[in-house]
Design a protein around this motif. Structure first.
Motif, PDB file in Angstrom:
ATOM      1  N   GLY A   1      95.038 -44.051  75.842  1.00 44.73           N
ATOM      2  CA  GLY A   1      95.432 -45.399  75.451  1.00 44.73           C
ATOM      3  C   GLY A   1      95.881 -45.415  74.011  1.00 44.73           C
ATOM      4  O   GLY A   1      96.052 -44.370  73.377  1.00 44.73           O
ATOM      5  N   ARG A   2      96.042 -46.611  73.476  1.00 48.54           N
ATOM      6  CA  ARG A   2      96.431 -46.775  72.074  1.00 48.54           C
ATOM      7  C   ARG A   2      95.167 -47.067  71.303  1.00 48.54           C
ATOM      8  O   ARG A   2      94.623 -48.164  71.376  1.00 48.54           O
ATOM      9  CB  ARG A   2      97.456 -47.897  71.945  1.00 48.54           C
ATOM     10  N   PHE A   3      94.667 -46.053  70.570  1.00 49.66           N
ATOM     11  CA  PHE A   3      93.391 -46.172  69.865  1.00 49.66           C
ATOM     12  C   PHE A   3      93.527 -46.017  68.354  1.00 49.66           C
ATOM     13  O   PHE A   3      92.521 -45.949  67.668  1.00 49.66           O
ATOM     14  CB  PHE A   3      92.400 -45.117  70.383  1.00 49.66           C
TER      15      PHE A   3
ATOM     16  N   LYS B   1      95.503 -47.195  64.549  1.00 51.67           N
ATOM     17  CA  LYS B   1      96.169 -48.317  63.871  1.00 51.67           C
ATOM     18  C   LYS B   1      97.660 -48.079  63.866  1.00 51.67           C
ATOM     19  O   LYS B   1      98.113 -46.961  63.675  1.00 51.67           O
ATOM     20  CB  LYS B   1      95.657 -48.459  62.431  1.00 51.67           C
ATOM     21  N   ALA B   2      98.384 -49.145  64.046  1.00 54.69           N
ATOM     22  CA  ALA B   2      99.858 -49.042  64.070  1.00 54.69           C
ATOM     23  C   ALA B   2     100.416 -48.803  62.693  1.00 54.69           C
ATOM     24  O   ALA B   2      99.848 -49.044  61.702  1.00 54.69           O
ATOM     25  CB  ALA B   2     100.443 -50.319  64.647  1.00 54.69           C
TER      26      ALA B   2
ATOM     27  N   ASP C   1      91.470 -47.105  65.238  1.00 55.74           N
ATOM     28  CA  ASP C   1      91.329 -48.556  65.188  1.00 55.74           C
ATOM     29  C   ASP C   1      89.927 -48.861  65.704  1.00 55.74           C
ATOM     30  O   ASP C   1      89.688 -48.882  66.915  1.00 55.74           O
ATOM     31  CB  ASP C   1      92.403 -49.227  66.047  1.00 55.74           C
TER      32      ASP C   1
ATOM     33  N   ASP D   1      94.470 -40.741  72.107  1.00 55.42           N
ATOM     34  CA  ASP D   1      95.509 -41.689  71.731  1.00 55.42           C
ATOM     35  C   ASP D   1      96.832 -41.206  72.313  1.00 55.42           C
ATOM     36  O   ASP D   1      97.146 -40.010  72.244  1.00 55.42           O
ATOM     37  CB  ASP D   1      95.620 -41.818  70.212  1.00 55.42           C
ATOM     38  N   GLU D   2      97.596 -42.115  72.886  1.00 57.92           N
ATOM     39  CA  GLU D   2      98.846 -41.745  73.556  1.00 57.92           C
ATOM     40  C   GLU D   2      99.835 -41.048  72.629  1.00 57.92           C
ATOM     41  O   GLU D   2     100.702 -40.317  73.085  1.00 57.92           O
ATOM     42  CB  GLU D   2      99.483 -42.966  74.212  1.00 57.92           C
ATOM     43  N   GLY D   3      99.685 -41.209  71.309  1.00 58.91           N
ATOM     44  CA  GLY D   3     100.550 -40.525  70.348  1.00 58.91           C
ATOM     45  C   GLY D   3     100.440 -39.010  70.415  1.00 58.91           C
ATOM     46  O   GLY D   3     101.342 -38.292  69.982  1.00 58.91           O
TER      47      GLY D   3
ATOM     48  N   HIS E   1      86.967 -50.996  73.790  1.00 58.88           N
ATOM     49  CA  HIS E   1      87.200 -50.099  74.925  1.00 58.88           C
ATOM     50  C   HIS E   1      85.896 -49.477  75.425  1.00 58.88           C
ATOM     51  O   HIS E   1      85.695 -49.308  76.637  1.00 58.88           O
ATOM     52  CB  HIS E   1      88.199 -49.002  74.543  1.00 58.88           C
TER      53      HIS E   1
ATOM     54  N   VAL F   1      93.596 -37.615  68.189  1.00 55.40           N
ATOM     55  CA  VAL F   1      94.735 -38.327  67.606  1.00 55.40           C
ATOM     56  C   VAL F   1      95.764 -37.322  67.104  1.00 55.40           C
ATOM     57  O   VAL F   1      95.430 -36.182  66.795  1.00 55.40           O
ATOM     58  CB  VAL F   1      94.299 -39.256  66.444  1.00 55.40           C
TER      59      VAL F   1
ATOM     60  N   GLY G   1      96.711 -39.787  62.318  1.00 58.09           N
ATOM     61  CA  GLY G   1      96.367 -41.058  62.943  1.00 58.09           C
ATOM     62  C   GLY G   1      94.970 -41.520  62.559  1.00 58.09           C
ATOM     63  O   GLY G   1      94.047 -40.719  62.476  1.00 58.09           O
TER      64      GLY G   1
END
Length: 164
Positions: free
Chosen positions: A159-161, A163-164, A76, A122-124, A83, A69, A73
């Motif tokens: 992917g998006r792993f 929390k927003a 989630d 995580d894509e971030g 996943h 991350v 980050g």
């Protein structure tokens, strides 16, 4: 200060032809290494999010999964369980981190890991031009461009792993 470091991580990057800069992280006994790295980035006018943190989880089926991350980050858990197809996940303990990855907490990279450790990204992590990853050795990090990092992580699930 050294300008070279021999670790499985630097050897992996060298084999892939991915350039990096070695960054020495001052180890203050009152601070965790990652905190010093974030402070160092701020001194350079860079964002704390430019640090790749490697979070290791033990799955209910007994395996290990590393989630990379950006910066602070936070995983989630529900997304991760779904996943992975796992009902149960726990954070690995420091002794498990060393045993499963071969690296101490604070120096774990998202690359050059044992074959049994599954890697999620995580894509971030790819949101900046440059990122810093663990070198495998406490007190040092590796600064590399995001394109090279993406290439080194080409076999990981992205992917998006968090929390927003």
């Amino acid at each position: 200060m050294t300008d070279t470091l021999d670790s499985p991580v630097t050897r992996c990057l060298d084999e892939l032809g991915i350039g990096y800069e070695l960054v020495e992280i001052p180890l203050d006994p009152d601070k965790k290494p990652i905190r010093s790295l974030e402070e160092l980035l701020q001194e350079w006018g860079r964002e704390p999010g430019q640090v790749v943190r490697s979070l290791l989880f033990r799955t209910g089926s007994g395996g290990f999964v590393l989630l990379a991350v950006a910066g602070g980050g936070r995983a989630d858990w529900g997304v991760l369980r779904k996943h992975l197809g796992e009902r149960r996940l726990t954070m690995a303990q420091p002794d498990e981190v060393l045993e499963a990855t071969g690296y101490p907490v604070g120096a774990v990279p998202p690359i050059a890991l044992p074959e049994g450790v599954r890697v999620l990204v995580d894509e971030g992590v790819f949101g900046y031009d440059r990122m810093m990853i663990g070198s495998g050795v406490l007190g040092y990090a590796l600064d590399l461009d995001t394109g090279g990092l993406r290439r080194a992580l080409e076999d990981a699930d992205v992917g998006r792993f968090v929390k927003a």
